[in-house]
Design a protein around this motif. Structure first.
Motif, PDB file in Angstrom:
ATOM      1  N   ILE A 358      12.076  -3.729  21.792  1.00 29.96           N
ATOM      2  CA  ILE A 358      13.367  -4.296  22.199  1.00 29.96           C
ATOM      3  C   ILE A 358      14.008  -5.039  21.034  1.00 29.96           C
ATOM      4  O   ILE A 358      15.210  -4.902  20.766  1.00 29.96           O
ATOM      5  CB  ILE A 358      13.175  -5.222  23.412  1.00 29.96           C
ATOM      6  N   GLN A 359      13.196  -5.816  20.321  1.00 30.08           N
ATOM      7  CA  GLN A 359      13.733  -6.567  19.185  1.00 30.08           C
ATOM      8  C   GLN A 359      14.201  -5.640  18.068  1.00 30.08           C
ATOM      9  O   GLN A 359      15.222  -5.879  17.435  1.00 30.08           O
ATOM     10  CB  GLN A 359      12.647  -7.523  18.647  1.00 30.08           C
ATOM     11  N   ASP A 360      13.460  -4.539  17.847  1.00 28.07           N
ATOM     12  CA  ASP A 360      13.856  -3.582  16.807  1.00 28.07           C
ATOM     13  C   ASP A 360      15.211  -2.956  17.098  1.00 28.07           C
ATOM     14  O   ASP A 360      16.035  -2.763  16.189  1.00 28.07           O
ATOM     15  CB  ASP A 360      12.794  -2.492  16.666  1.00 28.07           C
ATOM     16  N   VAL A 361      15.460  -2.649  18.349  1.00 20.86           N
ATOM     17  CA  VAL A 361      16.718  -1.987  18.717  1.00 20.86           C
ATOM     18  C   VAL A 361      17.899  -2.927  18.532  1.00 20.86           C
ATOM     19  O   VAL A 361      18.938  -2.551  17.975  1.00 20.86           O
ATOM     20  CB  VAL A 361      16.645  -1.478  20.169  1.00 20.86           C
ATOM     21  N   MET A 363      18.006  -5.952  16.811  1.00 22.63           N
ATOM     22  CA  MET A 363      18.089  -6.736  15.586  1.00 22.63           C
ATOM     23  C   MET A 363      18.209  -5.899  14.319  1.00 22.63           C
ATOM     24  O   MET A 363      18.378  -6.454  13.236  1.00 22.63           O
ATOM     25  CB  MET A 363      16.835  -7.624  15.462  1.00 22.63           C
ATOM     26  N   ALA A 364      18.128  -4.590  14.415  1.00 21.74           N
ATOM     27  CA  ALA A 364      18.139  -3.742  13.215  1.00 21.74           C
ATOM     28  C   ALA A 364      19.421  -3.911  12.416  1.00 21.74           C
ATOM     29  O   ALA A 364      19.392  -4.098  11.189  1.00 21.74           O
ATOM     30  CB  ALA A 364      17.937  -2.285  13.610  1.00 21.74           C
ATOM     31  N   ASN A 365      20.587  -3.855  13.072  1.00 20.20           N
ATOM     32  CA  ASN A 365      21.868  -3.967  12.370  1.00 20.20           C
ATOM     33  C   ASN A 365      22.057  -5.345  11.752  1.00 20.20           C
ATOM     34  O   ASN A 365      22.584  -5.479  10.636  1.00 20.20           O
ATOM     35  CB  ASN A 365      23.017  -3.656  13.325  1.00 20.20           C
ATOM     36  N   ILE A 366      21.644  -6.384  12.480  1.00 21.82           N
ATOM     37  CA  ILE A 366      21.803  -7.748  11.957  1.00 21.82           C
ATOM     38  C   ILE A 366      20.963  -7.941  10.695  1.00 21.82           C
ATOM     39  O   ILE A 366      21.408  -8.514   9.699  1.00 21.82           O
ATOM     40  CB  ILE A 366      21.414  -8.768  13.041  1.00 21.82           C
ATOM     41  N   GLN A 367      19.711  -7.460  10.711  1.00 14.05           N
ATOM     42  CA  GLN A 367      18.838  -7.582   9.529  1.00 14.05           C
ATOM     43  C   GLN A 367      19.415  -6.819   8.334  1.00 14.05           C
ATOM     44  O   GLN A 367      19.339  -7.266   7.191  1.00 14.05           O
ATOM     45  CB  GLN A 367      17.437  -7.069   9.867  1.00 14.05           C
ATOM     46  N   LYS A 368      20.004  -5.657   8.605  1.00 15.28           N
ATOM     47  CA  LYS A 368      20.581  -4.860   7.522  1.00 15.28           C
ATOM     48  C   LYS A 368      21.733  -5.604   6.869  1.00 15.28           C
ATOM     49  O   LYS A 368      21.865  -5.631   5.636  1.00 15.28           O
ATOM     50  CB  LYS A 368      21.057  -3.520   8.077  1.00 15.28           C
ATOM     51  N   GLN A 369      22.578  -6.245   7.664  1.00 16.89           N
ATOM     52  CA  GLN A 369      23.695  -7.004   7.115  1.00 16.89           C
ATOM     53  C   GLN A 369      23.211  -8.206   6.312  1.00 16.89           C
ATOM     54  O   GLN A 369      23.755  -8.531   5.260  1.00 16.89           O
ATOM     55  CB  GLN A 369      24.608  -7.454   8.261  1.00 16.89           C
ATOM     56  N   GLU A 370      22.184  -8.914   6.826  1.00 11.32           N
ATOM     57  CA  GLU A 370      21.658 -10.064   6.087  1.00 11.32           C
ATOM     58  C   GLU A 370      21.070  -9.658   4.751  1.00 11.32           C
ATOM     59  O   GLU A 370      21.237 -10.360   3.741  1.00 11.32           O
ATOM     60  CB  GLU A 370      20.591 -10.771   6.936  1.00 11.32           C
ATOM     61  N   MET A 371      20.382  -8.529   4.694  1.00  9.15           N
ATOM     62  CA  MET A 371      19.819  -8.050   3.429  1.00  9.15           C
ATOM     63  C   MET A 371      20.909  -7.719   2.426  1.00  9.15           C
ATOM     64  O   MET A 371      20.769  -7.989   1.223  1.00  9.15           O
ATOM     65  CB  MET A 371      18.948  -6.821   3.691  1.00  9.15           C
ATOM     66  N   GLU A 372      21.998  -7.163   2.892  1.00 15.08           N
ATOM     67  CA  GLU A 372      23.107  -6.830   1.991  1.00 15.08           C
ATOM     68  C   GLU A 372      23.729  -8.088   1.417  1.00 15.08           C
ATOM     69  O   GLU A 372      24.051  -8.151   0.221  1.00 15.08           O
ATOM     70  CB  GLU A 372      24.150  -6.021   2.776  1.00 15.08           C
ATOM     71  N   ILE A 373      23.883  -9.114   2.255  1.00 12.75           N
ATOM     72  CA  ILE A 373      24.452 -10.383   1.771  1.00 12.75           C
ATOM     73  C   ILE A 373      23.530 -11.027   0.735  1.00 12.75           C
ATOM     74  O   ILE A 373      23.975 -11.522  -0.302  1.00 12.75           O
ATOM     75  CB  ILE A 373      24.675 -11.328   2.970  1.00 12.75           C
ATOM     76  N   LYS A 374      22.222 -11.007   0.994  1.00 10.47           N
ATOM     77  CA  LYS A 374      21.271 -11.597   0.032  1.00 10.47           C
ATOM     78  C   LYS A 374      21.287 -10.855  -1.297  1.00 10.47           C
ATOM     79  O   LYS A 374      21.194 -11.448  -2.373  1.00 10.47           O
ATOM     80  CB  LYS A 374      19.862 -11.577   0.628  1.00 10.47           C
ATOM     81  N   ARG A 375      21.398  -9.516  -1.251  1.00 11.55           N
ATOM     82  CA  ARG A 375      21.432  -8.724  -2.478  1.00 11.55           C
ATOM     83  C   ARG A 375      22.669  -9.071  -3.311  1.00 11.55           C
ATOM     84  O   ARG A 375      22.600  -9.222  -4.530  1.00 11.55           O
ATOM     85  CB  ARG A 375      21.418  -7.242  -2.121  1.00 11.55           C
ATOM     86  N   ASN A 376      23.802  -9.210  -2.659  1.00 14.48           N
ATOM     87  CA  ASN A 376      25.038  -9.552  -3.382  1.00 14.48           C
ATOM     88  C   ASN A 376      24.939 -10.936  -4.009  1.00 14.48           C
ATOM     89  O   ASN A 376      25.390 -11.161  -5.134  1.00 14.48           O
ATOM     90  CB  ASN A 376      26.227  -9.487  -2.426  1.00 14.48           C
ATOM     91  N   ARG A 377      24.333 -11.894  -3.265  1.00 10.45           N
ATOM     92  CA  ARG A 377      24.201 -13.241  -3.813  1.00 10.45           C
ATOM     93  C   ARG A 377      23.270 -13.251  -5.030  1.00 10.45           C
ATOM     94  O   ARG A 377      23.501 -13.968  -6.001  1.00 10.45           O
ATOM     95  CB  ARG A 377      23.641 -14.165  -2.736  1.00 10.45           C
ATOM     96  N   ALA A 378      22.206 -12.461  -4.980  1.00 11.51           N
ATOM     97  CA  ALA A 378      21.274 -12.400  -6.115  1.00 11.51           C
ATOM     98  C   ALA A 378      21.952 -11.838  -7.353  1.00 11.51           C
ATOM     99  O   ALA A 378      21.760 -12.322  -8.473  1.00 11.51           O
ATOM    100  CB  ALA A 378      20.068 -11.542  -5.743  1.00 11.51           C
ATOM    101  N   GLN A 379      22.761 -10.778  -7.176  1.00 12.86           N
ATOM    102  CA  GLN A 379      23.474 -10.199  -8.318  1.00 12.86           C
ATOM    103  C   GLN A 379      24.462 -11.195  -8.914  1.00 12.86           C
ATOM    104  O   GLN A 379      24.603 -11.312 -10.133  1.00 12.86           O
ATOM    105  CB  GLN A 379      24.192  -8.933  -7.866  1.00 12.86           C
ATOM    106  N   LEU A 380      25.157 -11.953  -8.026  1.00 13.43           N
ATOM    107  CA  LEU A 380      26.118 -12.939  -8.502  1.00 13.43           C
ATOM    108  C   LEU A 380      25.413 -14.059  -9.279  1.00 13.43           C
ATOM    109  O   LEU A 380      25.889 -14.485 -10.330  1.00 13.43           O
ATOM    110  CB  LEU A 380      26.888 -13.509  -7.314  1.00 13.43           C
TER     111      LEU A 380
END
Length: 590
Positions: A358-361, A363-380
């Motif tokens: 249930i959690q995988d179904v 929370m998958a999109n939310i985790q994907k968005q958070e990872m993208e934000i973290k990647r952008n912050r690291a590059q900056l």
């Protein structure tokens, strides 16, 4: 109607446990305890007899040994030429006697081994020229009337005699008495009397393992010593027959002493029937208590097991019914290892799997968005960390050039050193440098500090020629130099000095950083070492800890780190790592 065939599968679990308890626990325990009680009572009686015999033999052995020791000392005196001549000699003056006393008797006492079982050694003589002191006594008329003197002088044998002697009304001991007539020049009467320590006699006879009274009998059957206090044997002669006829004894065990001078002496021990029965009764009560415990404990265990089965099975059934209402509640029981416990664990695992799906179904999109934000912050952040040092480096170069144009050589030199430090920080991916490169960076830092402090700071750097091209991790020593400068030298009121020594010893690169700064207390030093060993907490001293963890990561158990500091004297840091050149480092993937 056809009668059903009997089967244990149709019997309820509680009745099965009751049948198992009666035939497998209750009846075997009762029979076993009856047999055990009979055997144990007989064994206790036999053991009491055996223990009494062993204790009595031990007393006999210990008493014979101390008598043998005393007789051995008397034999050495009996054949000692110097002692006999000393007691026999006619002395013309007191000074002559004192000289001979110090030469023979005192020397003998000092050279003889210390025996705690001997209370005293006394010499008796009728030599009138002797000064009677220091263990030498005259044969007075009172002594000649004593029992021990008449007995030793009336004996025709050369062996010693053993007699009981009284210290006071409450204490008795034994004395070994011997005539010193071994040599042909005997013109004087000479007797040695060796008295046994009364405490030793008492310790031997009061054997804690013998639960009764002990009697030492002479060849006439008379009591010479006894542990029975109220018998009165010290004041009068008491035959043992008189005691044994008046008192019943369950155990009457005797052992003869085998020494020739204690011929027909023996030890007799008596244990009252009451004490024997008390021991047997205690054993019997213990067996009854044990039987009671053996019945109660299995009963309690059977009840607990029955409740454990039924209650846990009912709980599993209730939680299974809740799943139909989409209530995925876990069973709060601990993870037991029996069949019901395994069933409970599997049920909880199934619930966890359902919740994870249930959690995988959702929370998958939310985790994907958070990872993208973290990647952008690291590059900056990486981009900013490059831009800022480059900007500072370019600005410093401009200031240095203008200082040179204005002939401000010292300022230009300091700015050049600062630029070298910034340039080193911009070199990403360069983990390993040579010792010379690291030293150049340290010199730049120390020159800047020397510019700040003036004559207050001095430094020396000593490097073996063979160590120049050895490689070490980048900035492996600089944080220790910085720490010595800021925390060691800067708080000083007087001038300070930093020394760096790098050498090769036993195929190891040894780096030593020393300062004569304020140092640290022992507690603070131990706290810093403890923080270095705790890799999960960076805390303070981040630069030093970062270097420590990098060296430990590179060299693992080949890395040695030592920190010594004394308050008011300074700090010494020693680092030992494998001696490696740049070619070897490439093979090791550094």
């Amino acid at each position: 109607m056809k009668k059903k065939k009997f089967s244990f599968h149709n019997v309820r679990l509680s009745k099965k446990l009751l049948i198992m308890y009666i035939f497998s626990v209750l009846i075997p325990i009762v029979l076993t305890n009856i047999i055990f009680y009979t055997v144990t009572i007989n064994n206790v009686k036999q053991q009491q007899m055996h223990d009494s015999e062993l204790a009595l033999n031990q007393i006999s052995h210990d008493f014979g040994k101390i008598i043998d020791d005393a007789v051995g000392i008397s034999s050495s005196l009996y054949t000692n030429t110097n002692i006999n001549l000393f007691l026999e000699k006619e002395y013309l003056s007191d000074a002559d006697y004192v000289d001979d006393y110090n030469t023979y008797l005192r020397t003998f006492n000092q050279s003889s081994p210390i025996n705690p079982s001997i209370n005293s050694i006394r010499f008796y003589t009728d030599n009138p020229t002797i000064i009677y002191s220091g263990g030498v006594y005259p044969l007075t008329e009172e002594i000649k009337k004593s029992n021990w003197y008449r007995q030793i002088m009336g004996s025709s044998i050369t062996s010693p005699i053993v007699l009981r002697s009284s210290v006071d009304d409450q204490t008795s001991t034994f004395s070994i008495i011997r005539k010193l007539d071994y040599f042909n020049f005997n013109n004087k009467q000479k007797i040695v009397k060796i008295e046994i320590n009364p405490a030793t006699i008492e310790n031997i006879f009061n054997n804690v393992t013998f639960k009764g009274d002990v009697y030492l009998l002479n060849e006439k059957g008379e009591i010479e010593y006894s542990t029975k206090k109220d018998l009165g044997w010290r004041k009068k002669v008491i035959p043992f027959r008189q005691i044994s006829n008046k008192k019943k004894a369950d155990i009457l065990d005797s052992t003869y002493l085998d020494q020739s001078y204690l011929l027909n002496w023996k030890l007799v021990g008596t244990v009252s029937e009451k004490k024997m029965l008390n021991t047997v009764n205690k054993s019997g009560r213990f067996i009854l208590y044990l039987a009671f415990i053996n019945i109660i404990i299995p009963s309690i265990i059977i009840i607990l097991i029955n409740r454990s089965f039924l209650r846990r099975l009912q709980r599993i059934f209730r939680h299974v019914k809740k799943m139909g209402d989409q209530n995925f509640e876990k069973i709060p029981d601990p993870e037991y290892t029996d069949e019901i416990g395994t069933l409970t664990s599997e049920f909880n695992r199934m619930i966890r799997k359902i919740e994870e799906l249930i959690q995988d179904v959702f929370m998958a999109n939310i985790q994907k968005q958070e990872m993208e934000i973290k990647r952008n912050r690291a590059q900056l952040s990486a981009l900013q960390s490059q831009i800022n040092p480059h900007f500072l480096f370019n600005a410093l170069e401009t200031i240095r050039m203008r200082s040179l144009m204005k002939e401000e050589i010292e300022t230009a030199k300091i700015i050049h050193n600062m630029a070298k430090i910034f340039r080193n920080s911009l070199t990403w991916g360069k983990d390993m440098v040579t010792v010379r490169e690291e030293i150049n960076l340290i010199i730049s830092f120390l020159e800047i500090q020397k510019y700040r402090f003036g004559d207050k700071l001095d430094y020396e750097i000593h490097i073996d020629h063979d160590a120049d091209e050895c490689i070490i991790p980048n900035m492996a020593l600089q944080p220790f130099i910085e720490n010595a400068s800021i925390h060691g030298i800067e708080p000083l009121k007087e001038n300070g000095k930093i020394e760096v020594h790098i050498s090769i010893e036993d195929d190891l690169l040894v780096c030593k950083v020393m300062d004569n700064g304020v140092g640290m207390s022992e507690s603070k030093t131990q706290q810093l070492i403890k923080e270095l060993e705790n890799e999960n907490d960076m805390g303070k001293s981040v630069g030093i800890k970062n270097v420590y963890y990098r060296l430990k990561l590179y060299y693992q158990d080949q890395f040695h780190f030592q920190l010594d500091s004394r308050e008011g004297e300074g700090t010494v840091i020693i680092i030992k790592i494998p001696n490696q050149t740049r070619g070897i480092s490439k093979k090791l993937n550094f």
